[in-house]
Design an enzyme around this catalytic site. Sequence first.
Site, PDB file in Angstrom:
ATOM      1  CG  ASP A  69      -2.092   0.969   1.021  1.00 25.41           C
ATOM      2  OD1 ASP A  69      -3.237   0.488   0.865  1.00 25.41           O
ATOM      3  OD2 ASP A  69      -1.860   2.199   0.995  1.00 25.41           O
ATOM      4  CG  ASN A 101     -11.716  -0.299   3.886  1.00 32.45           C
ATOM      5  OD1 ASN A 101     -11.981  -0.711   5.010  1.00 32.45           O
ATOM      6  ND2 ASN A 101     -10.597   0.330   3.599  1.00 32.45           N
ATOM      7  CD  GLN A 127     -14.811  -0.616  -2.333  1.00 26.87           C
ATOM      8  OE1 GLN A 127     -15.952  -0.795  -1.898  1.00 26.87           O
ATOM      9  NE2 GLN A 127     -14.311  -1.342  -3.325  1.00 26.87           N
ATOM     10  CG  HIS A 158      -8.571  -3.177  -2.673  1.00 28.60           C
ATOM     11  ND1 HIS A 158      -9.543  -2.485  -3.375  1.00 28.60           N
ATOM     12  CD2 HIS A 158      -8.336  -2.464  -1.547  1.00 28.60           C
ATOM     13  CE1 HIS A 158      -9.873  -1.405  -2.695  1.00 28.60           C
ATOM     14  NE2 HIS A 158      -9.163  -1.363  -1.576  1.00 28.60           N
ATOM     15  CG  HIS A 203      -6.778  -2.698   3.012  1.00 25.07           C
ATOM     16  ND1 HIS A 203      -6.018  -1.576   2.756  1.00 25.07           N
ATOM     17  CD2 HIS A 203      -7.984  -2.461   2.447  1.00 25.07           C
ATOM     18  CE1 HIS A 203      -6.738  -0.693   2.077  1.00 25.07           C
ATOM     19  NE2 HIS A 203      -7.946  -1.203   1.880  1.00 25.07           N
TER      20      HIS A 203
HETATM   21  P1  5GP Z   1      -9.596   1.425  -0.146  1.00 19.78           P
HETATM   22  O1  5GP Z   1      -9.582   2.829   0.426  1.00 19.78           O
HETATM   23  O2  5GP Z   1     -10.350   1.409  -1.461  1.00 19.78           O
HETATM   24  O3  5GP Z   1     -10.025   0.357   0.798  1.00 19.78           O
HETATM   25  O4  5GP Z   1      -8.070   1.078  -0.446  1.00 19.78           O
HETATM   26  C1  5GP Z   1      -7.348   1.603  -1.517  1.00 19.78           C
HETATM   27  C2  5GP Z   1      -5.913   1.589  -1.093  1.00 19.78           C
HETATM   28  O5  5GP Z   1      -5.116   1.768  -2.249  1.00 19.78           O
HETATM   29  C3  5GP Z   1      -5.547   2.728  -0.132  1.00 19.78           C
HETATM   30  O6  5GP Z   1      -5.097   2.166   1.103  1.00 19.78           O
HETATM   31  C4  5GP Z   1      -4.451   3.494  -0.858  1.00 19.78           C
HETATM   32  O7  5GP Z   1      -3.412   3.926   0.006  1.00 19.78           O
HETATM   33  C5  5GP Z   1      -3.969   2.494  -1.907  1.00 19.78           C
HETATM   34  N1  5GP Z   1      -3.485   3.128  -3.120  1.00 19.78           N
HETATM   35  C6  5GP Z   1      -4.110   4.091  -3.840  1.00 19.78           C
HETATM   36  N2  5GP Z   1      -3.386   4.417  -4.922  1.00 19.78           N
HETATM   37  C7  5GP Z   1      -2.282   3.627  -4.893  1.00 19.78           C
HETATM   38  C8  5GP Z   1      -1.147   3.504  -5.763  1.00 19.78           C
HETATM   39  O8  5GP Z   1      -1.005   4.191  -6.780  1.00 19.78           O
HETATM   40  N3  5GP Z   1      -0.209   2.584  -5.421  1.00 19.78           N
HETATM   41  C9  5GP Z   1      -0.329   1.796  -4.304  1.00 19.78           C
HETATM   42  N4  5GP Z   1       0.657   0.938  -4.063  1.00 19.78           N
HETATM   43  N5  5GP Z   1      -1.375   1.887  -3.465  1.00 19.78           N
HETATM   44  C10 5GP Z   1      -2.347   2.802  -3.756  1.00 19.78           C
END
Ligand code: 5GP
Length: 115
Positions: free
Chosen positions: A31, A87, A94, A100, A102
């Site tokens: 992440d 999430n 999310q 995805h 975590h």
């Molecule tokens: P969500 O908020 O949808 O549960 O998780 C998305 C995750 O993707 C977040 O924790 C965020 O830090 C990660 N993320 C967003 N953009 C990028 C990226 O360009 N590269 C990586 N490695 N992680 C990302």
Amino acid sequence: MSEPSIFTRILEGEIPSEIIAETENTFAIRDINPRAPIHLLVIPKTPEYRNVVELAASDPELLAEMVGLANTLAAEHSDGDFRLVFNTGPGGGQSVFHVHAHVLAGGLDEASTGA
Ligand code: 5GP
């Protein structure tokens, strides 16, 4: 057609991010904004499922493949114990609508979901 998700763009090499592991149908990255000592994301290669509810209803084997990779990564990167967070929906935190998991490990705060 909607834009490719950030994770599809990473998988296709359009956005740089090391793919630290993969299986036939899933891959894993770190992440970019870690909220635990170990904070990895396990992602299906297909973008077709927006969240874990859609995934579980349509392809439980793919969900199991994600859990298997999370388990392998937790053993490789930490002591084998981990927290798995999906999430779901904006109100659930999310922000990327390509399902995805975590994978959080290594000195977790009991009070926090971490992701
Ligand atoms: P969500 O908020 O949808 O549960 O998780 C998305 C995750 O993707 C977040 O924790 C965020 O830090 C990660 N993320 C967003 N953009 C990028 C990226 O360009 N590269 C990586 N490695 N992680 C990302």
